[in-house]
Design a protein around this motif. Structure first.
Motif, PDB file in Angstrom:
ATOM      1  N   HIS A  63       0.853  -1.187   0.000  1.00 41.04           N
ATOM      2  CA  HIS A  63       0.000   0.000   0.000  1.00 41.04           C
ATOM      3  C   HIS A  63       0.893   1.243   0.000  1.00 41.04           C
ATOM      4  O   HIS A  63       0.527   2.290   0.539  1.00 41.04           O
ATOM      5  N   HIS A  67      -0.931   4.660   1.490  1.00 38.85           N
ATOM      6  CA  HIS A  67      -0.920   4.725   2.959  1.00 38.85           C
ATOM      7  C   HIS A  67       0.399   5.394   3.333  1.00 38.85           C
ATOM      8  O   HIS A  67       1.332   4.754   3.798  1.00 38.85           O
ATOM      9  N   PHE A  78      -6.411   4.511   1.296  1.00 35.17           N
ATOM     10  CA  PHE A  78      -6.404   3.186   0.675  1.00 35.17           C
ATOM     11  C   PHE A  78      -7.710   2.421   0.823  1.00 35.17           C
ATOM     12  O   PHE A  78      -7.876   1.379   0.196  1.00 35.17           O
ATOM     13  N   ASN A  79      -8.656   2.883   1.652  1.00 37.86           N
ATOM     14  CA  ASN A  79      -9.938   2.200   1.821  1.00 37.86           C
ATOM     15  C   ASN A  79     -11.089   3.186   1.669  1.00 37.86           C
ATOM     16  O   ASN A  79     -11.215   4.113   2.463  1.00 37.86           O
ATOM     17  N   ALA A  91      -6.242   2.837  -7.316  1.00 42.53           N
ATOM     18  CA  ALA A  91      -5.103   3.166  -6.454  1.00 42.53           C
ATOM     19  C   ALA A  91      -4.243   4.256  -7.077  1.00 42.53           C
ATOM     20  O   ALA A  91      -3.694   5.111  -6.373  1.00 42.53           O
ATOM     21  N   VAL A 115       0.788  -1.679  -6.034  1.00 39.90           N
ATOM     22  CA  VAL A 115       0.066  -0.899  -5.034  1.00 39.90           C
ATOM     23  C   VAL A 115      -1.415  -1.244  -5.151  1.00 39.90           C
ATOM     24  O   VAL A 115      -1.997  -1.174  -6.240  1.00 39.90           O
ATOM     25  N   GLY A 118      -6.954  -1.086   0.042  1.00 37.39           N
ATOM     26  CA  GLY A 118      -6.978  -1.943   1.213  1.00 37.39           C
ATOM     27  C   GLY A 118      -8.016  -3.050   1.107  1.00 37.39           C
ATOM     28  O   GLY A 118      -8.633  -3.271   0.055  1.00 37.39           O
ATOM     29  N   THR A 127      -5.839  -1.947  -8.918  1.00 33.73           N
ATOM     30  CA  THR A 127      -4.456  -1.913  -8.469  1.00 33.73           C
ATOM     31  C   THR A 127      -3.557  -1.443  -9.610  1.00 33.73           C
ATOM     32  O   THR A 127      -3.987  -1.355 -10.765  1.00 33.73           O
ATOM     33  N   ASP A 299       3.397  -6.407   2.625  1.00 33.40           N
ATOM     34  CA  ASP A 299       2.103  -5.739   2.797  1.00 33.40           C
ATOM     35  C   ASP A 299       2.322  -4.341   3.379  1.00 33.40           C
ATOM     36  O   ASP A 299       1.525  -3.864   4.176  1.00 33.40           O
TER      37      ASP A 299
END
Length: 386
Positions: A63, A67, A78-79, A91, A115, A118, A127, A299
């Protein structure tokens, strides 16, 4: 400008044993690899005497940039936790190239990352794969989109169950995913028939998934979630990779027979939730022994990006070969991303993403001397040009 990396022990990740070779770079590509290659006067020479030379490392699940470290909650992009399915987000639209994690990656020999959004949502968005250097995302891109993110298990249950919304159970997570894929199938049919009155961005971005041209990257930890996702993938004939596979060793036979690829990790993380209760190095051991194709991941920021090499090194304590672990963060990672034609090995006409190490990369005390991305030196910890 042409460059020649000379006097180093070159590990190409092509199956050859490490040996003394010269690597010639021209522009952003590798032009020659071999013994005693002629070097023209206009070539900048990089003396790697006493050093190892490897392909740049690849972390297939991060991420990084979405992030952003250093700035706390303001960097959490990210979420999109407003709906269990958000296939419309990308992303690429949230990556901060000035995240200090990119510099950490270059110092650790990591030249390419995927990347992802989430795992709060059942479908989280597109992605992308990028190089770890650049001032704009557009100049960093290797492939965008590279996949569609999805997630099973505790995360979407926790986020939406707490809001009194579906999904609140594993049944609900699977049902939401199936429903969204069915909607995308119906939308694709209507589009082919010319019956779409108003375009839907999420459905547009799911069409390649249901048509089998864009894979899903699916967050799964528990063995039952892994098997559920194999079932759904077969129902909808989708491409996918499975990410994390913490309990993959419990269903290794099924995974080996599935034909899919897997990334393991972050194994150095804590057992912070129920579905990580069986997290262990046995997953890597088992996959290596049974020839299940795998890569490994930090991660990031769950485990900081610079510890990709730490993870690979630590796995050696469990009887896994050095070559297998090196492959997991080079050629197998490139295959996981379907980018092996460009990345993952030192071969002619591939991207000149190369790292010079003070010794064998997985040995204790080894560090990066120089990192090249697209043929340019992007990190140096002493003067190597002569």
């Amino acid at each position: 400008m042409r460059k020649a990396i000379v006097n180093g022990i070159v590990w190409t990740a092509t199956g050859e044993k490490p040996k003394a070779q010269t690597v010639i770079i021209e522009g952003n590509l590798i032009k020659e690899v071999g013994d005693n290659l002629p070097i023209s006067d206009d070539t900048a020479v990089v003396d790697a005497k006493g050093c190892w030379v490897t392909p740049g490392f690849i972390d297939v699940h991060t991420h990084l940039g979405v992030h952003t470290q250093d700035i706390g909650g303001d960097g959490h992009d990210f979420n999109e936790t407003v709906n269990p399915c958000t296939p419309e987000v990308r992303a690429i639209d949230a990556i901060n190239p000035f995240d200090s994690g990119f510099a950490d990656a270059r110092k650790a020999g990591i030249t390419t990352v995927q990347v992802l959004p989430g795992s709060a949502n059942v479908i989280g968005g597109e992605t992308c794969v990028i190089k770890t250097v650049g001032y704009t995302v557009d100049e960093m891109i290797v492939q965008a989109p590279s996949a569609m993110k999805a997630a099973l298990g505790e995360n979407p249950k926790r986020v939406y169950g707490a809001k009194g919304k579906s999904p609140a159970t594993r049944m609900g997570v699977a049902a939401v995913l199936r429903q969204e894929l069915m909607k995308a199938q119906d939308y694709a049919i209507k589009k082919r028939q010319g019956k779409i009155e108003f375009r839907d961005l999420g459905m547009e971005q799911l069409i390649p998934v249901v048509e089998g041209t864009l894979p899903m990257r699916v967050h799964v930890h528990r063995a039952d979630d892994i098997i559920t996702m194999l079932r759904i993938a077969n129902e909808f004939s989708i491409q996918m990779t499975l990410e994390h596979v913490t309990e993959g060793h419990l269903v290794a036979k099924e995974l080996a027979e599935s034909g899919f690829r897997f990334t393991i990790g972050p194994t150095f993380s804590a057992r912070s939730k129920q579905e990580l209760a069986h997290k262990s190095w046995e997953t890597v051991q088992c996959f290596a022994a049974k020839e299940v194709p795998f890569s490994i991941t930090t991660d990031h920021p769950v485990v900081p990006i610079e510890h990709l090499i730490t993870t690979a090194s630590h796995a050696l304590k469990y009887g896994i070969s050095e070559e297998k672990m090196m492959e997991a963060i080079t050629i197998r990672a490139a295959e996981h991303l379907q980018l092996e034609s460009r990345l993952g090995t030192i071969e002619v006409e591939k991207d000149a993403d190369i790292v010079i190490w003070t010794g064998a990369p997985l040995a204790a005390g080894t560090s990066v001397k120089q990192t090249f991305i697209n043929g340019a030196a992007v990190y140096t910890n002493d003067g190597l040009f002569t």
